[in-house]
Design a protein around this motif. Structure first.
Motif, PDB file in Angstrom:
ATOM      1  N   PRO A  19       0.815  -1.221   0.000  1.00 48.87           N
ATOM      2  CA  PRO A  19       0.000   0.000   0.000  1.00 48.87           C
ATOM      3  C   PRO A  19       0.844   1.264   0.000  1.00 48.87           C
ATOM      4  O   PRO A  19       1.873   1.347   0.678  1.00 48.87           O
ATOM      5  CB  PRO A  19      -0.812  -0.130   1.304  1.00 48.87           C
ATOM      6  CG  PRO A  19      -0.922  -1.611   1.525  1.00 48.87           C
ATOM      7  CD  PRO A  19       0.374  -2.177   1.034  1.00 48.87           C
ATOM      8  N   ALA A  20       0.406   2.259  -0.765  1.00 49.22           N
ATOM      9  CA  ALA A  20       1.195   3.479  -0.960  1.00 49.22           C
ATOM     10  C   ALA A  20       1.473   4.205   0.345  1.00 49.22           C
ATOM     11  O   ALA A  20       2.503   4.880   0.481  1.00 49.22           O
ATOM     12  CB  ALA A  20       0.464   4.403  -1.930  1.00 49.22           C
ATOM     13  N   ALA A  21       0.566   4.093   1.328  1.00 43.86           N
ATOM     14  CA  ALA A  21       0.750   4.786   2.604  1.00 43.86           C
ATOM     15  C   ALA A  21       2.035   4.370   3.293  1.00 43.86           C
ATOM     16  O   ALA A  21       2.652   5.160   4.026  1.00 43.86           O
ATOM     17  CB  ALA A  21      -0.443   4.524   3.521  1.00 43.86           C
ATOM     18  N   LEU A  22       2.486   3.142   3.050  1.00 43.03           N
ATOM     19  CA  LEU A  22       3.695   2.640   3.696  1.00 43.03           C
ATOM     20  C   LEU A  22       4.967   3.297   3.148  1.00 43.03           C
ATOM     21  O   LEU A  22       6.043   3.143   3.719  1.00 43.03           O
ATOM     22  CB  LEU A  22       3.786   1.118   3.520  1.00 43.03           C
ATOM     23  CG  LEU A  22       2.666   0.313   4.191  1.00 43.03           C
ATOM     24  CD1 LEU A  22       2.736  -1.149   3.767  1.00 43.03           C
ATOM     25  CD2 LEU A  22       2.766   0.418   5.709  1.00 43.03           C
ATOM     26  N   ALA A  23       4.834   4.031   2.049  1.00 39.11           N
ATOM     27  CA  ALA A  23       5.988   4.721   1.461  1.00 39.11           C
ATOM     28  C   ALA A  23       6.105   6.163   1.946  1.00 39.11           C
ATOM     29  O   ALA A  23       6.973   6.904   1.487  1.00 39.11           O
ATOM     30  CB  ALA A  23       5.888   4.705  -0.068  1.00 39.11           C
ATOM     31  N   ARG A  24       5.255   6.564   2.887  1.00 43.49           N
ATOM     32  CA  ARG A  24       5.328   7.935   3.396  1.00 43.49           C
ATOM     33  C   ARG A  24       6.511   8.093   4.349  1.00 43.49           C
ATOM     34  O   ARG A  24       6.858   7.176   5.084  1.00 43.49           O
ATOM     35  CB  ARG A  24       4.032   8.299   4.121  1.00 43.49           C
ATOM     36  CG  ARG A  24       2.816   8.389   3.208  1.00 43.49           C
ATOM     37  CD  ARG A  24       1.576   8.690   4.007  1.00 43.49           C
ATOM     38  NE  ARG A  24       0.381   8.621   3.163  1.00 43.49           N
ATOM     39  CZ  ARG A  24      -0.865   8.587   3.644  1.00 43.49           C
ATOM     40  NH1 ARG A  24      -1.062   8.623   4.954  1.00 43.49           N
ATOM     41  NH2 ARG A  24      -1.887   8.521   2.821  1.00 43.49           N
ATOM     42  N   VAL A  25       7.097   9.283   4.335  1.00 46.18           N
ATOM     43  CA  VAL A  25       8.218   9.618   5.212  1.00 46.18           C
ATOM     44  C   VAL A  25       7.788  10.766   6.119  1.00 46.18           C
ATOM     45  O   VAL A  25       7.207  11.748   5.656  1.00 46.18           O
ATOM     46  CB  VAL A  25       9.465  10.020   4.382  1.00 46.18           C
ATOM     47  CG1 VAL A  25      10.592  10.504   5.291  1.00 46.18           C
ATOM     48  CG2 VAL A  25       9.931   8.843   3.534  1.00 46.18           C
ATOM     49  N   HIS A  26       8.075  10.643   7.402  1.00 50.21           N
ATOM     50  CA  HIS A  26       7.717  11.693   8.352  1.00 50.21           C
ATOM     51  C   HIS A  26       8.503  12.965   8.022  1.00 50.21           C
ATOM     52  O   HIS A  26       9.729  12.912   7.885  1.00 50.21           O
ATOM     53  CB  HIS A  26       8.037  11.234   9.778  1.00 50.21           C
ATOM     54  CG  HIS A  26       7.452  12.119  10.836  1.00 50.21           C
ATOM     55  ND1 HIS A  26       8.033  13.311  11.218  1.00 50.21           N
ATOM     56  CD2 HIS A  26       6.328  11.982  11.594  1.00 50.21           C
ATOM     57  CE1 HIS A  26       7.307  13.867  12.166  1.00 50.21           C
ATOM     58  NE2 HIS A  26       6.265  13.088  12.415  1.00 50.21           N
ATOM     59  N   PRO A  27       7.824  14.108   7.900  1.00 49.77           N
ATOM     60  CA  PRO A  27       8.521  15.328   7.472  1.00 49.77           C
ATOM     61  C   PRO A  27       9.567  15.824   8.475  1.00 49.77           C
ATOM     62  O   PRO A  27      10.530  16.484   8.082  1.00 49.77           O
ATOM     63  CB  PRO A  27       7.382  16.349   7.322  1.00 49.77           C
ATOM     64  CG  PRO A  27       6.254  15.805   8.142  1.00 49.77           C
ATOM     65  CD  PRO A  27       6.371  14.317   8.072  1.00 49.77           C
TER      66      PRO A  27
END
Length: 449
Positions: free
Chosen positions: A322-330
């Motif tokens: 899932p694409a959400a797992l590719a998010r990086v904390h800003p």
């Protein structure tokens, strides 16, 4: 080095990316810490039972065998320094989403089973230190998981500093064994074998097969390549230097162990190195080695959690998760969603109880992954247009690495213990079923440029 195509795309879209903050010393400690786990503390005894006083030879031959694959990982990491590790490499070389999926989840299963196992070991040893062995360890295991997840989510710098501290304690424990045992050196025949067996090719192969697994852990380093400074140079240095350092420690510990304790007694001891310390340094408090064990297994859990989170992040960026797992904390610049997503899976594994057989099964999967990675390097070296990395090896290196790992895999499959191979087969079947149900597809736009 400059930014990759993925980093450039993320920056253009205004999305945060992983931060390149890991230097050569940290990469060295990361690789060394991955190898100097609790395994060496028990492996010496098992090796003594099969190799006698010549266990140092087993470690030497195993290093040569493991270094072949280590060199392949170093070369690939210098070519393609992205998160995703072996899954990223498999997709680049073969462009088969199913194979990429199997490789990625096989490595992840290995890491998660290790984290869950080590969290229970940490809890049990902490209770031993406190004299509370009768207290259930589950709550402490889960608390330890939360602590590790918090460190990994907070930042790669924090994870690296925690690893450096734990690795220093692990190495100090082995150096202490060597230091107190050096006066005993020369008191044992270092070529004595069980039954007077000669040291031939068969003997050396047996030793390599047995001690090869003390070097597993070097493969984790490629998963943090995207967070390393100048990975074309620092990643090969970290892997190769750490493998050589681990070999020197293992050989010295092996010589010390059989010099202090006859190999027959060493093989029968429940805690081989603890027995060495009890004889060579009776003044040392018994709890000290329990404390060192806590640091060793905690470090293994930390590194495997980092590896699993970066692998999950890399696969999500490829479109396989899932694409959400590719998010990086800003702010923290960590794949925080991937880190948190692993937590319930790990908690379930801890609550499942003894997963020793699962851990053994995932070692088989790792050998299969090593074989695939070596073949992948051969394919990529021969592909027109593929840019060389900062560290290149001639084709016989990955070819020999693939043969060695394939032979080790066949040897393990042919062993008398059928449970681990059966469970490994079950894991592969479950991974294939998940692929059939979810039908993930690699997004070509997200592949590294």
């Amino acid at each position: 080095m400059g930014t990759t195509a993925q980093e450039a795309a993320a920056e253009k879209a205004g999305e945060p990316t992983l931060i390149r903050s890991i230097g050569p010393v940290q990469l060295f400690a990361y690789t060394l810490g991955g190898m100097l786990g609790a395994g060496i503390y028990g492996l010496v005894g098992r090796a003594a039972g099969q190799l006698g006083s010549a266990i140092w030879l087993g470690f030497l031959v195993a290093m040569v065998a493991a270094l072949l694959t280590g060199l392949s990982y170093a070369s690939l990491g210098s070519r393609y320094p992205q998160a995703g590790g072996a899954a990223n490499i498999a997709q680049r070389a073969f462009a088969r989403p199913l194979l990429t999926w199997v490789v990625g989840l096989a490595v992840m299963a290995s890491g998660l089973s290790s984290v869950a196992t080590q969290s229970r070991v940490v809890a049990e040893n902490l209770l031993r230190l406190a004299g509370l062995e009768e207290v259930p360890a589950i709550a402490i295991s889960l608390g330890f998981l939360l602590l590790v997840a918090g460190v990994v989510a907070r930042g790669i710098r924090e994870s690296m500093w925690m690893n450096i501290v734990c690795t220093a304690v692990e190495a100090a424990g082995l150096l202490l064994v060597i230091a107190v045992g050096i006066p005993y050196w020369g008191g044992a025949d270092l070529l004595e074998t069980p039954g007077g067996e000669g040291i031939g090719l068969s003997f050396l192969m047996t030793g390599a097969i047995l001690t090869f697994f003390a070097f597993i852990g070097f493969e984790d380093t490629i998963n943090v390549a995207e967070e390393a400074r100048d990975p074309r140079r620092t990643l090969p240095f970290g892997i190769i230097a750490a493998m050589l350092a681990a070999t020197a420690l293992y050989i010295a510990v092996a010589v010390t162990a059989v010099s202090v304790v006859p190999w027959q007694e060493l093989a029968a001891a429940p805690g081989p190195l603890a027995e060495v310390m009890a004889r060579a340094a009776p003044w040392l408090p018994g709890w000290s080695y329990v404390a060192i064990t806590v640091f060793a297994v905690a470090n293994t859990a930390l590194l495997n959690y980092v590896t699993a989170s970066r692998l999950l992040y890399g696969m999500a960026r490829q479109g396989l998760m899932p694409a959400a797992l590719a998010r990086v904390h800003p702010g923290r610049r960590t794949p925080h969603i991937a880190v948190l997503a692993l937590l319930p899976v790990l908690a379930a594994l801890v609550l499942a109880g003894d997963i020793g057989q699962l851990a053994s099964a995932t070692v088989l999967l790792l050998l299969a992954v090593f074989t695939v990675v070596n073949v992948a390097l051969l394919v990529l070296q021969r592909r027109p247009g593929e840019k060389p990395g900062g560290f290149e090896v001639p084709w016989p290196v990955p070819a020999a690495g693939a043969l060695v790992c394939g032979a080790l895999l066949l040897n393990r499959l042919a062993s008398d213990d059928w449970r681990a191979p059966a469970l490994a087969g079950g894991l592969v079947a479950a991974i294939l079923l998940a692929y059939a149900l979810l039908r993930p597809k690699v997004s070509q736009a997200t592949l590294p440029g």
